[in-house]
Design a protein around this motif. Structure first.
Motif, PDB file in Angstrom:
ATOM      1  N   GLN A 172     103.426  23.507  40.448  1.00  0.00           N
ATOM      2  CA  GLN A 172     103.646  24.699  39.641  1.00  0.00           C
ATOM      3  C   GLN A 172     105.110  25.449  41.008  1.00  0.00           C
ATOM      4  N   LEU A 173     106.090  25.651  40.217  1.00  0.00           N
ATOM      5  CA  LEU A 173     106.643  26.302  40.599  1.00  0.00           C
ATOM      6  C   LEU A 173     107.012  27.410  40.914  1.00  0.00           C
ATOM      7  N   PHE A 174     107.044  28.441  41.636  1.00  0.00           N
ATOM      8  CA  PHE A 174     107.359  30.100  41.455  1.00  0.00           C
ATOM      9  C   PHE A 174     108.587  30.675  42.279  1.00  0.00           C
ATOM     10  N   ALA A 175     108.724  31.315  42.627  1.00  0.00           N
ATOM     11  CA  ALA A 175     110.087  32.001  42.501  1.00  0.00           C
ATOM     12  C   ALA A 175     110.022  33.561  43.209  1.00  0.00           C
ATOM     13  N   ILE A 176     110.787  34.051  43.621  1.00  0.00           N
ATOM     14  CA  ILE A 176     111.331  35.076  43.968  1.00  0.00           C
ATOM     15  C   ILE A 176     112.768  35.260  44.094  1.00  0.00           C
ATOM     16  N   ASN A 177     113.689  36.864  43.614  1.00  0.00           N
ATOM     17  CA  ASN A 177     114.787  37.044  44.473  1.00  0.00           C
ATOM     18  C   ASN A 177     115.155  37.187  45.466  1.00  0.00           C
ATOM     19  N   VAL A 178     116.197  36.200  45.466  1.00  0.00           N
ATOM     20  CA  VAL A 178     117.056  35.916  46.800  1.00  0.00           C
ATOM     21  C   VAL A 178     117.616  37.136  48.465  1.00  0.00           C
ATOM     22  N   PHE A 179     117.568  38.615  47.135  1.00  0.00           N
ATOM     23  CA  PHE A 179     118.076  39.366  47.684  1.00  0.00           C
ATOM     24  C   PHE A 179     116.669  40.166  48.342  1.00  0.00           C
ATOM     25  N   LYS A 180     115.416  39.743  48.166  1.00  0.00           N
ATOM     26  CA  LYS A 180     114.148  40.373  49.229  1.00  0.00           C
ATOM     27  C   LYS A 180     113.871  39.256  50.294  1.00  0.00           C
ATOM     28  N   VAL A 181     114.922  38.724  50.524  1.00  0.00           N
ATOM     29  CA  VAL A 181     114.665  37.095  51.355  1.00  0.00           C
ATOM     30  C   VAL A 181     115.170  38.008  52.782  1.00  0.00           C
ATOM     31  N   GLN A 182     114.501  37.462  54.013  1.00  0.00           N
ATOM     32  CA  GLN A 182     115.417  37.776  55.483  1.00  0.00           C
ATOM     33  C   GLN A 182     115.596  36.250  55.172  1.00  0.00           C
ATOM     34  N   GLU A 183     114.644  35.478  56.172  1.00  0.00           N
ATOM     35  CA  GLU A 183     114.326  34.050  56.548  1.00  0.00           C
ATOM     36  C   GLU A 183     113.229  33.423  55.532  1.00  0.00           C
ATOM     37  N   VAL A 184     113.993  32.342  56.170  1.00  0.00           N
ATOM     38  CA  VAL A 184     112.858  31.351  55.604  1.00  0.00           C
ATOM     39  C   VAL A 184     112.618  30.725  56.682  1.00  0.00           C
ATOM     40  N   LEU A 185     111.488  30.156  56.919  1.00  0.00           N
ATOM     41  CA  LEU A 185     111.390  29.153  59.214  1.00  0.00           C
ATOM     42  C   LEU A 185     109.768  29.130  58.412  1.00  0.00           C
ATOM     43  N   GLN A 186     109.405  27.962  60.037  1.00  0.00           N
ATOM     44  CA  GLN A 186     108.220  26.949  59.999  1.00  0.00           C
ATOM     45  C   GLN A 186     107.768  28.169  60.455  1.00  0.00           C
ATOM     46  N   MET A 187     105.933  28.108  60.343  1.00  0.00           N
ATOM     47  CA  MET A 187     105.135  28.964  61.388  1.00  0.00           C
ATOM     48  C   MET A 187     105.305  29.606  62.297  1.00  0.00           C
ATOM     49  N   ILE A 217     109.324  34.446  33.897  1.00  0.00           N
ATOM     50  CA  ILE A 217     109.581  33.457  33.980  1.00  0.00           C
ATOM     51  C   ILE A 217     111.020  32.799  33.570  1.00  0.00           C
ATOM     52  N   SER A 218     111.040  31.701  33.850  1.00  0.00           N
ATOM     53  CA  SER A 218     112.604  30.798  33.583  1.00  0.00           C
ATOM     54  C   SER A 218     111.891  29.819  33.318  1.00  0.00           C
ATOM     55  N   LYS A 219     112.853  28.918  32.498  1.00  0.00           N
ATOM     56  CA  LYS A 219     113.049  26.923  32.340  1.00  0.00           C
ATOM     57  C   LYS A 219     114.180  26.920  33.284  1.00  0.00           C
ATOM     58  N   VAL A 220     113.430  26.047  34.463  1.00  0.00           N
ATOM     59  CA  VAL A 220     114.498  24.848  35.115  1.00  0.00           C
ATOM     60  C   VAL A 220     114.085  23.653  34.471  1.00  0.00           C
ATOM     61  N   GLU A 221     115.249  22.576  34.347  1.00  0.00           N
ATOM     62  CA  GLU A 221     115.204  21.611  33.594  1.00  0.00           C
ATOM     63  C   GLU A 221     113.866  20.948  33.411  1.00  0.00           C
ATOM     64  N   ASP A 222     113.674  21.890  32.597  1.00  0.00           N
ATOM     65  CA  ASP A 222     112.595  21.430  31.253  1.00  0.00           C
ATOM     66  C   ASP A 222     110.678  21.838  32.581  1.00  0.00           C
ATOM     67  N   HIS A 223     111.324  22.605  33.493  1.00  0.00           N
ATOM     68  CA  HIS A 223     110.348  22.703  34.509  1.00  0.00           C
ATOM     69  C   HIS A 223     110.046  24.666  34.523  1.00  0.00           C
ATOM     70  N   ILE A 224     108.674  25.135  34.181  1.00  0.00           N
ATOM     71  CA  ILE A 224     108.558  26.545  34.351  1.00  0.00           C
ATOM     72  C   ILE A 224     108.513  27.085  35.216  1.00  0.00           C
ATOM     73  N   VAL A 225     109.167  28.355  35.631  1.00  0.00           N
ATOM     74  CA  VAL A 225     109.363  28.362  37.358  1.00  0.00           C
ATOM     75  C   VAL A 225     108.738  30.426  36.706  1.00  0.00           C
ATOM     76  N   GLU A 226     107.352  30.713  37.062  1.00  0.00           N
ATOM     77  CA  GLU A 226     107.073  31.903  37.924  1.00  0.00           C
ATOM     78  C   GLU A 226     107.539  32.607  38.841  1.00  0.00           C
ATOM     79  N   ILE A 227     108.016  34.494  38.376  1.00  0.00           N
ATOM     80  CA  ILE A 227     108.467  34.733  39.168  1.00  0.00           C
ATOM     81  C   ILE A 227     107.418  35.861  38.947  1.00  0.00           C
ATOM     82  N   ILE A 228     106.827  35.634  40.928  1.00  0.00           N
ATOM     83  CA  ILE A 228     105.623  36.724  41.198  1.00  0.00           C
ATOM     84  C   ILE A 228     106.005  38.496  41.321  1.00  0.00           C
ATOM     85  N   ASP A 229     104.981  39.285  40.807  1.00  0.00           N
ATOM     86  CA  ASP A 229     105.063  40.417  41.247  1.00  0.00           C
ATOM     87  C   ASP A 229     104.809  40.531  42.451  1.00  0.00           C
ATOM     88  N   VAL A 230     105.817  40.754  43.493  1.00  0.00           N
ATOM     89  CA  VAL A 230     105.552  40.755  44.695  1.00  0.00           C
ATOM     90  C   VAL A 230     105.087  42.308  44.892  1.00  0.00           C
TER      91      VAL A 230
END
Length: 311
Positions: free
Chosen positions: A31-46, A136-149
């Motif tokens: 399953q695909l999930f998502a959050i708004n990019v503006f909330k994100v500072q960085e993505v990295l390995q643990m 939620i949104s639909k991207v290329e026939d896949h449902i994307v669930e936007i989480i209530d952080v």
């Protein structure tokens, strides 16, 4: 993963155009999930994970990034899915919500997608994981669930909605009793927080879960011939919402002669000078970062002062 957030300056141009960009990721399944990019500072390995005694069951431990200690939250477990097992190859998303910074453990980041808010829909009714979704949104026939952080974070560290006795003693608030406000937010937690504060001030709350519903309600009242400034003390709106965001809602209010003089407050978990600039761009009257009951009362008093300049 490197460079995934390199073009933030370009993305700021989307706001006010009823557009957003989401960071898509997976947790423990497909399953695909998502959050708004503006909330994100960085993505990295643990980085090195340190376990803490008596930690919340959703918190895996803490990591240190550039001198700052951050909790690492197992997002999968927090929304009712099976827990993830962190290791040195795990991916974390570092975010800022409501003036706090935290990391979310995820199964893997997919990509950033540019969407129109009209393509972001309220989640379907029902039980289960929908409880933790704002949209939620639909991207290329896949449902994307936007989480209530905001809901996830509130369950780990609940926020107080209590207004201080000092603020409640302000005589200006007597002029707020019995007045009405329209609250606009897609997060059930944020809406409950706002309503609690308003109840302490004896202010009646109307609510809408997105900007489009709020605009329809406002126009409906105006169609009834109501004087909107007499009807509503103010409109308090979130920035990010399905179908129509708070920036576009404000623009639509300013473009309607019957609504244009309404006092509009942008109330959002997005923080920083960016929002202050957007407030000026779209014509909001005030801006407040979530969730600060006493400061919300200050904003209400500022609004009341406009009607009671000699008080």
């Amino acid at each position: 993963m490197a460079g995934i957030l390199d073009s933030v300056d370009q993305r700021t141009q989307l706001v006010g155009e009823n557009r957003l960009e989401i960071l898509m990721f997976r947790l423990t399944g497909r399953q695909l999930f998502a959050i708004n990019v503006f909330k994100v500072q960085e993505v990295l390995q643990m980085p090195k994970l340190t376990l803490m005694p008596h930690r919340h069951r959703f918190v895996c431990g803490v990591v240190t990034l550039r001198g700052q200690t951050l909790p690492v939250i197992d997002l999968s477990q927090a929304i009712g899915m099976r827990p993830q097992v962190p290791n040195e190859h795990s991916t974390i998303i570092v975010t800022e919500y409501n003036r706090s910074v935290q990391a979310f453990l995820v199964g893997g980041v997919e990509r950033i997608l540019n969407l129109n808010w009209e393509a972001i829909l309220p989640p379907p009714g029902g039980a289960g994981r929908q409880h933790y979704l704002t949209a939620i949104s639909k991207v290329e026939d896949h449902i994307v669930e936007i989480i209530d952080v905001e809901k996830v974070l509130a369950e780990i560290t609940p926020m107080s909605t209590k207004v201080s006795a000092e603020k409640l003693a302000d005589p200006l608030l007597e002029h707020a009793r019995g007045r009405e406000v329209l609250l606009v937010d897609d997060s059930s937690v944020a809406m409950a927080q706002l309503k609690s504060t308003m109840a302490q001030l004896d202010i009646h709350s109307h609510s809408a879960s997105d900007g489009l519903r709020a605009l329809k309600q406002l126009k409906s009242w105006a169609d009834e011939g109501l004087d909107m400034q007499d009807k509503l003390l103010m409109v308090i709106t979130d920035a990010e919402m399905p179908e129509m965001d708070g920036y576009r809602l404000t623009t639509e209010i300013r473009n309607d002669p019957r609504l244009k003089d309404l006092y509009v407050v942008l109330h959002t978990s997005l923080s920083g000078s960016f929002n202050e600039a957007m407030v000026k761009k779209v014509g909001c009257d005030n801006f407040l970062s979530k969730f600060q009951p006493d400061k919300l009362v200050d904003v209400i008093c500022e609004r009341l002062q406009l009607d009671q300049p000699n008080v």
